[in-house]
Design a protein around this motif. Sequence first.
Motif, mmCIF file in Angstrom:
data_model
loop_
_atom_site.group_PDB
_atom_site.id
_atom_site.type_symbol
_atom_site.label_atom_id
_atom_site.label_comp_id
_atom_site.label_asym_id
_atom_site.label_seq_id
_atom_site.Cartn_x
_atom_site.Cartn_y
_atom_site.Cartn_z
ATOM 1 N N PHE A 2 0.833 -1.189 0.000
ATOM 2 C CA PHE A 2 0.000 0.000 0.000
ATOM 3 C C PHE A 2 0.874 1.247 0.000
ATOM 4 C CE2 PHE A 2 -3.418 2.746 0.795
ATOM 5 C CZ PHE A 2 -3.007 3.663 1.756
ATOM 6 N N ALA A 76 -8.480 6.406 -6.099
ATOM 7 C CA ALA A 76 -9.181 5.947 -4.900
ATOM 8 C C ALA A 76 -8.206 5.472 -3.833
ATOM 9 C CB ALA A 76 -10.134 4.826 -5.275
ATOM 10 N N TRP A 77 -8.583 5.625 -2.619
ATOM 11 C CA TRP A 77 -7.778 5.203 -1.486
ATOM 12 C C TRP A 77 -7.403 3.738 -1.613
ATOM 13 C CZ3 TRP A 77 -6.716 7.212 3.616
ATOM 14 C CH2 TRP A 77 -6.921 8.591 3.699
ATOM 15 N N GLY A 78 -6.171 3.463 -1.358
ATOM 16 C CA GLY A 78 -5.681 2.086 -1.393
ATOM 17 C C GLY A 78 -6.460 1.221 -0.424
ATOM 18 N N GLY A 79 -6.803 0.022 -0.845
ATOM 19 C CA GLY A 79 -7.518 -0.884 0.049
ATOM 20 C C GLY A 79 -9.016 -0.824 -0.148
ATOM 21 N N SER A 80 -9.525 0.260 -0.790
ATOM 22 C CA SER A 80 -10.965 0.356 -0.940
ATOM 23 C C SER A 80 -11.416 -0.519 -2.101
ATOM 24 C CB SER A 80 -11.396 1.800 -1.187
ATOM 25 O OG SER A 80 -10.980 2.200 -2.474
ATOM 26 N N HIS A 81 -12.726 -0.752 -2.164
ATOM 27 C CA HIS A 81 -13.261 -1.591 -3.225
ATOM 28 C C HIS A 81 -13.121 -0.912 -4.577
ATOM 29 C CE1 HIS A 81 -16.547 -4.025 -5.255
ATOM 30 N NE2 HIS A 81 -15.684 -4.908 -4.825
ATOM 31 N N ARG A 82 -13.194 0.416 -4.569
ATOM 32 C CA ARG A 82 -13.064 1.151 -5.826
ATOM 33 C C ARG A 82 -11.659 0.967 -6.394
ATOM 34 N NH1 ARG A 82 -14.022 7.453 -5.772
ATOM 35 N NH2 ARG A 82 -15.492 6.866 -4.162
ATOM 36 N N TYR A 84 -9.688 -1.546 -5.812
ATOM 37 C CA TYR A 84 -9.589 -2.951 -6.220
ATOM 38 C C TYR A 84 -10.197 -3.120 -7.613
ATOM 39 C CZ TYR A 84 -11.274 -7.776 -6.530
ATOM 40 O OH TYR A 84 -11.586 -9.043 -6.959
ATOM 41 N N ARG A 88 -8.352 -4.207 -10.980
ATOM 42 C CA ARG A 88 -8.803 -5.451 -11.614
ATOM 43 C C ARG A 88 -9.164 -5.199 -13.069
ATOM 44 N NH1 ARG A 88 -14.403 -7.285 -9.521
ATOM 45 N NH2 ARG A 88 -14.882 -5.541 -10.855
ATOM 46 N N SER B 101 -10.815 1.711 5.973
ATOM 47 C CA SER B 101 -9.855 1.056 5.083
ATOM 48 C C SER B 101 -10.512 0.488 3.829
ATOM 49 C CB SER B 101 -9.131 -0.064 5.827
ATOM 50 O OG SER B 101 -10.054 -1.052 6.225
ATOM 51 N N ARG B 102 -11.798 0.147 3.893
ATOM 52 C CA ARG B 102 -12.410 -0.577 2.781
ATOM 53 C C ARG B 102 -13.417 0.225 1.980
ATOM 54 N NH1 ARG B 102 -9.427 -5.173 2.135
ATOM 55 N NH2 ARG B 102 -11.014 -6.753 2.043
ATOM 56 N N ASP B 104 -14.803 4.127 0.393
ATOM 57 C CA ASP B 104 -14.513 5.514 0.050
ATOM 58 C C ASP B 104 -15.729 6.356 0.384
ATOM 59 O OD1 ASP B 104 -12.620 4.628 -2.866
ATOM 60 O OD2 ASP B 104 -11.931 5.301 -0.900
ATOM 61 N N ARG B 167 -6.140 -2.745 5.225
ATOM 62 C CA ARG B 167 -5.883 -2.238 3.880
ATOM 63 C C ARG B 167 -5.215 -3.286 2.999
ATOM 64 N NH1 ARG B 167 -4.448 3.786 5.002
ATOM 65 N NH2 ARG B 167 -6.195 4.663 3.905
ATOM 66 N N GLU B 168 -4.398 -4.120 3.632
ATOM 67 C CA GLU B 168 -3.622 -5.106 2.868
ATOM 68 C C GLU B 168 -4.400 -6.381 2.591
ATOM 69 O OE1 GLU B 168 -0.599 -4.562 1.619
ATOM 70 O OE2 GLU B 168 -0.800 -2.528 2.396
ATOM 71 N N TRP B 171 -9.337 -8.264 -1.535
ATOM 72 C CA TRP B 171 -10.777 -8.113 -1.745
ATOM 73 C C TRP B 171 -11.407 -9.352 -2.364
ATOM 74 C CZ3 TRP B 171 -14.834 -5.281 -0.516
ATOM 75 C CH2 TRP B 171 -14.634 -4.011 0.040
#
Lengths: 90, 282
Positions: A2, A76-82, A84, A88, B101-102, B104, B167-168, B171
């Motif tokens: 991250f 987007a903030w690292g770790g968020s679903h957006r 990801y 992807r 962390s997950r 926004d 965060r790590e 998903w």
Amino acid sequence: MFTWKAVEVLDMGIGFFGFFTAAVFVVTVVMEVTGGQALGWALALLALVTVMAALILLRRRMLADEARGGAPVSTAWGGSHREYERRRDR
Amino acid sequence: MSKATNRRRARTVRTWISAVVIMVWCLLPFYWMVVTSFRDVGYTFDTTPWPTHVTLDNYATALSTHWGNHLGQALLNSLIIGVSVTLIALLVGTVAAYALSRYDFAGKGIVMGAIMGASMFPGVALLTPLFQLFTTIGWMGSYQALIIPEISFVLPLTVYTLVSFLREMPWDLEEAARIDGCTPAQAFRKILLPLAAPAIFTTAILAFISSWNEYLISSQLSSDATQPVTVAIASFTGTLPHQEPYTAVMAAGTIVTVPLVILVLLFQRRIVAGLTAGGVKG
């Protein structure tokens, strides 16, 4: 691994100074209303507000630079679903 | 012997010397506390580096209630306060860390910064308003008057440690769970929490240690019945008026510190892993 995005760091800075700005604002108002020595608190509030304004302006400038095709600072903030989904689908 | 070998050897020697110096610097006060706790009262200020005139009387004095010291009750109080603070901080902190962390949302960075700012707020500035507040609502000397302020000190640590760990987390598992029909709450409870158990465990240990060692708020807001060990040891009385029972205080300090040392030694790998989560790729 991250990594921090520039705007994320600025956001945290704004939040950090914002907390102390709010606290000093309350103290200044209370001192002023109760007739205490408010000048020092008011000057501290002025300094904090100046720092906040500088951070907010810097944030706006970085986002404007990114919109004009500059360095990516606001993904987007690292770790968020957006984030990801963005990685992807890349 | 080649130059490279000599340089490697010199580096190893320097590393070992640095490690020994740091270890001595950190452990010497604790060692001295233990040595003094076994010394006879008449030899309190003896400078011999090993225990001389060994006696267990200091431990008996520390645990005795004859002179008005209640270390046993204080240990129980510290345990109650520590466990309560840890559980509540984990409950709130885990959920907050998951959201931060997950997901926004607008102002997320500002919330993180405000949490950091709140954690850096000087505790001594809160003493007077807390004292006034708890006196007004009749909570002075109660457990809740100690638990609630300590939660505010421990919560930022909990949130930050868990945010960096969560965060790590990949998903993929969570997305697979949602595809299989889990709601986000179920995915959090059934998939993420079990995976994050090591970090949550580490955070619990850090929160407990922080609460166990807290003195500032406890010294002003506790009563004789609810004072934790930190306050109890500081107010130890000896056999004579105005006497400072140093050996008994050292014995009490050893009794109080040993459980924490054992806890940290048992879980040191998890503590280090939790603190360095997110620092290394993969």
